[in-house]
Design a protein around this motif. Structure first.
Motif, PDB file in Angstrom:
ATOM      1  N   ASN A   1       3.364  -8.772  13.233  1.00  0.00           N
ATOM      2  CA  ASN A   1       3.843  -7.590  13.962  1.00  0.00           C
ATOM      3  C   ASN A   1       4.569  -6.621  13.039  1.00  0.00           C
ATOM      4  OD1 ASN A   1       4.774  -9.415  17.010  1.00  0.00           O
ATOM      5  ND2 ASN A   1       2.780  -8.826  16.225  1.00  0.00           N
ATOM      6  N   HIS A   2       5.339  -7.148  12.111  1.00  0.00           N
ATOM      7  CA  HIS A   2       6.048  -6.311  11.152  1.00  0.00           C
ATOM      8  C   HIS A   2       5.058  -5.580  10.243  1.00  0.00           C
ATOM      9  CE1 HIS A   2       9.631  -6.044   8.091  1.00  0.00           C
ATOM     10  NE2 HIS A   2       9.280  -4.876   8.586  1.00  0.00           N
ATOM     11  N   MET A   3       4.015  -6.295   9.820  1.00  0.00           N
ATOM     12  CA  MET A   3       2.992  -5.680   8.976  1.00  0.00           C
ATOM     13  C   MET A   3       2.231  -4.607   9.756  1.00  0.00           C
ATOM     14  SD  MET A   3       0.240  -7.551   6.457  1.00  0.00           S
ATOM     15  CE  MET A   3      -1.079  -7.905   7.621  1.00  0.00           C
ATOM     16  N   ALA A   4       1.983  -4.855  11.039  1.00  0.00           N
ATOM     17  CA  ALA A   4       1.301  -3.862  11.880  1.00  0.00           C
ATOM     18  C   ALA A   4       2.167  -2.611  12.027  1.00  0.00           C
ATOM     19  CB  ALA A   4       1.008  -4.465  13.253  1.00  0.00           C
ATOM     20  N   PHE A   5       3.467  -2.812  12.177  1.00  0.00           N
ATOM     21  CA  PHE A   5       4.398  -1.688  12.256  1.00  0.00           C
ATOM     22  C   PHE A   5       4.317  -0.841  10.982  1.00  0.00           C
ATOM     23  CE2 PHE A   5       8.591   0.060  11.176  1.00  0.00           C
ATOM     24  CZ  PHE A   5       8.835   0.869  12.271  1.00  0.00           C
ATOM     25  N   GLN A   6       4.302  -1.515   9.844  1.00  0.00           N
ATOM     26  CA  GLN A   6       4.207  -0.804   8.574  1.00  0.00           C
ATOM     27  C   GLN A   6       2.904  -0.019   8.475  1.00  0.00           C
ATOM     28  OE1 GLN A   6       6.538  -0.612   6.256  1.00  0.00           O
ATOM     29  NE2 GLN A   6       5.318   0.677   4.899  1.00  0.00           N
ATOM     30  N   ARG A   7       1.827  -0.637   8.932  1.00  0.00           N
ATOM     31  CA  ARG A   7       0.521   0.030   8.900  1.00  0.00           C
ATOM     32  C   ARG A   7       0.521   1.275   9.784  1.00  0.00           C
ATOM     33  NH1 ARG A   7      -4.683  -2.636   7.922  1.00  0.00           N
ATOM     34  NH2 ARG A   7      -3.641  -4.623   8.311  1.00  0.00           N
ATOM     35  N   LEU A   8       1.145   1.148  10.973  1.00  0.00           N
ATOM     36  CA  LEU A   8       1.207   2.283  11.897  1.00  0.00           C
ATOM     37  C   LEU A   8       2.003   3.429  11.289  1.00  0.00           C
ATOM     38  CD1 LEU A   8       0.635   3.530  14.667  1.00  0.00           C
ATOM     39  CD2 LEU A   8       2.656   2.326  15.546  1.00  0.00           C
ATOM     40  N   GLU A   9       3.123   3.105  10.656  1.00  0.00           N
ATOM     41  CA  GLU A   9       3.944   4.138  10.026  1.00  0.00           C
ATOM     42  C   GLU A   9       3.209   4.838   8.886  1.00  0.00           C
ATOM     43  OE1 GLU A   9       8.672   3.750  10.408  1.00  0.00           O
ATOM     44  OE2 GLU A   9       7.799   2.573   8.781  1.00  0.00           O
ATOM     45  N   VAL A  10       2.585   4.050   8.021  1.00  0.00           N
ATOM     46  CA  VAL A  10       1.940   4.608   6.824  1.00  0.00           C
ATOM     47  C   VAL A  10       0.705   5.419   7.189  1.00  0.00           C
ATOM     48  CG1 VAL A  10       0.712   4.026   4.693  1.00  0.00           C
ATOM     49  CG2 VAL A  10       2.845   2.857   5.258  1.00  0.00           C
ATOM     50  N   GLN A  11      -0.197   4.802   7.962  1.00  0.00           N
ATOM     51  CA  GLN A  11      -1.442   5.504   8.287  1.00  0.00           C
ATOM     52  C   GLN A  11      -1.214   6.654   9.259  1.00  0.00           C
ATOM     53  OE1 GLN A  11      -5.038   3.341   9.085  1.00  0.00           O
ATOM     54  NE2 GLN A  11      -4.434   1.582   7.847  1.00  0.00           N
ATOM     55  N   GLY A  12      -0.220   6.513  10.143  1.00  0.00           N
ATOM     56  CA  GLY A  12       0.046   7.573  11.109  1.00  0.00           C
ATOM     57  C   GLY A  12       1.009   8.623  10.601  1.00  0.00           C
ATOM     58  N   LYS A  13       1.566   8.365   9.376  1.00  0.00           N
ATOM     59  CA  LYS A  13       2.572   9.269   8.800  1.00  0.00           C
ATOM     60  C   LYS A  13       3.735   9.464   9.781  1.00  0.00           C
ATOM     61  CE  LYS A  13      -0.470  11.809   5.727  1.00  0.00           C
ATOM     62  NZ  LYS A  13      -1.850  11.689   5.886  1.00  0.00           N
ATOM     63  N   LEU A  14       4.251   8.325  10.258  1.00  0.00           N
ATOM     64  CA  LEU A  14       5.307   8.322  11.262  1.00  0.00           C
ATOM     65  C   LEU A  14       6.564   7.645  10.714  1.00  0.00           C
ATOM     66  CD1 LEU A  14       3.137   7.096  14.274  1.00  0.00           C
ATOM     67  CD2 LEU A  14       3.726   9.466  13.727  1.00  0.00           C
ATOM     68  N   LYS A  15       7.682   7.914  11.358  1.00  0.00           N
ATOM     69  CA  LYS A  15       8.935   7.241  11.041  1.00  0.00           C
ATOM     70  C   LYS A  15       9.524   6.720  12.337  1.00  0.00           C
ATOM     71  CE  LYS A  15      12.467   5.879   8.614  1.00  0.00           C
ATOM     72  NZ  LYS A  15      12.334   4.719   7.714  1.00  0.00           N
TER      73      LYS A  15
END
Length: 321
Positions: free
Chosen positions: A166-180
């Motif tokens: 789940n933590h890795m998925a969160f990181q992926r969402l932030e990076v690929q989505g350009k989100l914070k």
């Protein structure tokens, strides 16, 4: 001289045969009692549910159920750090999770290394999924993204553990989505349920299994599968939303290093039988688990592949320099 040599060789052959027969007989009777199945997370999560369902099927083949024990702590690291202190007789097994076993040791805090864990079988994976409460103001993935961009860092996303799937998925969402956004770790999926449904967090990066169990109380906004899931035909995949994302959490079983090779293989065979039981397989798939059959002989290559696919995200998470 030759007669003495033949006599020695003959005696050695007899002893060897007796030892082999005794050994094979002992292993052939395995298991002759219940297996202690340690789950590194709190009750109610995917690992716990799977273990209890597997135990019911194990009775068909062995006449023995599994004794499931929950030993949560440090996102699973507490149990994995102690696995090699258990007796290596095949009657003590521990639930194994990826990418947890790859990510956690990279941080240098946990008391085990990835190679310390002897995996003997991987039986399923659960795809990453973004889930909100049914009455959440975020009706679509686009709604959540818009809110995250409007106020960077404010949105809270729950997940099971740190340095976990789940933590890795969160990181992926932030990076690929350009989100914070802000990640909020819980001890396990079972623990984050109230937080999501009660809207104490804005969303959760979890799995379709969670959405199935809480179908009336949650809404899944996106899922990391190649195609849409039959159970959620209206939920888009991350690929449809423009993400390079097909992944999730892989689960299996591990044993102490002292466990003999024949018993490792027999445990692998037992879980393969359980996994291929038609009723069990359908039940798992209906509840959001994607069944796989990674046997003991296939584990080394499987682990090599998973490590290679995990490392790029580990670098993004700051675990690898």
């Amino acid at each position: 001289m030759k007669q003495k040599l033949f006599a020695v060789l003959g005696a050695a052959a007899v002893i060897g045969a007796v030892v082999a027969l005794t050994t094979n007989t002992a292993f052939a009777q395995f298991p002759d009692k219940a297996i202690n199945y340690i789950i590194p997370f709190v009750p109610g999560g995917e690992s716990d549910i799977a273990a209890r369902l597997q135990g019911k099927v194990a009775v068909k083949f062995t006449g023995k159920d599994f004794i499931v024990q929950n030993k949560p702590g440090a996102g699973g690291a507490l149990a994995w750090a102690q696995v090699n202190n258990l007796p290596g007789d095949g009657y003590s097994i521990v639930g194994s999770n990826l990418p947890h076993l790859i990510l956690q040791p990279l941080e240098g805090v946990v008391q085990y290394k990835t190679d310390d864990i002897v995996n003997v079988f991987f039986f399923h994976y659960t795809p990453d999924a973004l889930v909100v409460a049914a009455d959440s103001p975020y009706k679509t993935f686009a709604d959540l993204v818009a809110a995250a961009k409007a106020d960077p860092g404010k949105l809270t996303i729950a997940g099971s553990g740190t340095n976990s799937a789940n933590h890795m998925a969160f990181q992926r969402l932030e990076v690929q989505g350009k989100l914070k956004m802000t990640y909020v770790p819980f001890k396990g999926t079972g623990d984050l349920t109230t937080a999501v449904i009660g809207k104490h967090v804005d969303a959760a990066l979890t799995y379709p299994t969670f959405a199935v169990m809480n179908r009336e109380k949650t809404r899944m906004l996106a899922v990391a599968t190649p195609k849409r899931l039959p159970q959620f035909p209206n939920t888009p995949t991350f690929k449809e939303l423009g993400f390079d994302w097909v992944d999730g959490a892989y689960r299996g079983i591990a044993v102490p290093k002292s466990t003999p090779e024949p018993i490792r293989k027999q445990l692998s065979d037992l879980f393969l039988k359980i996994n291929n039981d038609p009723e069990h397989r359908k039940q798992m798939q209906d509840n959001g688990y994607e069944q796989i059959d990674i046997t003991y002989d296939q584990v080394p290559e499987f682990m090599k592949k998973r490590v290679a696919e995990t490392m790029p995200l580990a670098k993004q998470m700051g675990l690898v320099k």
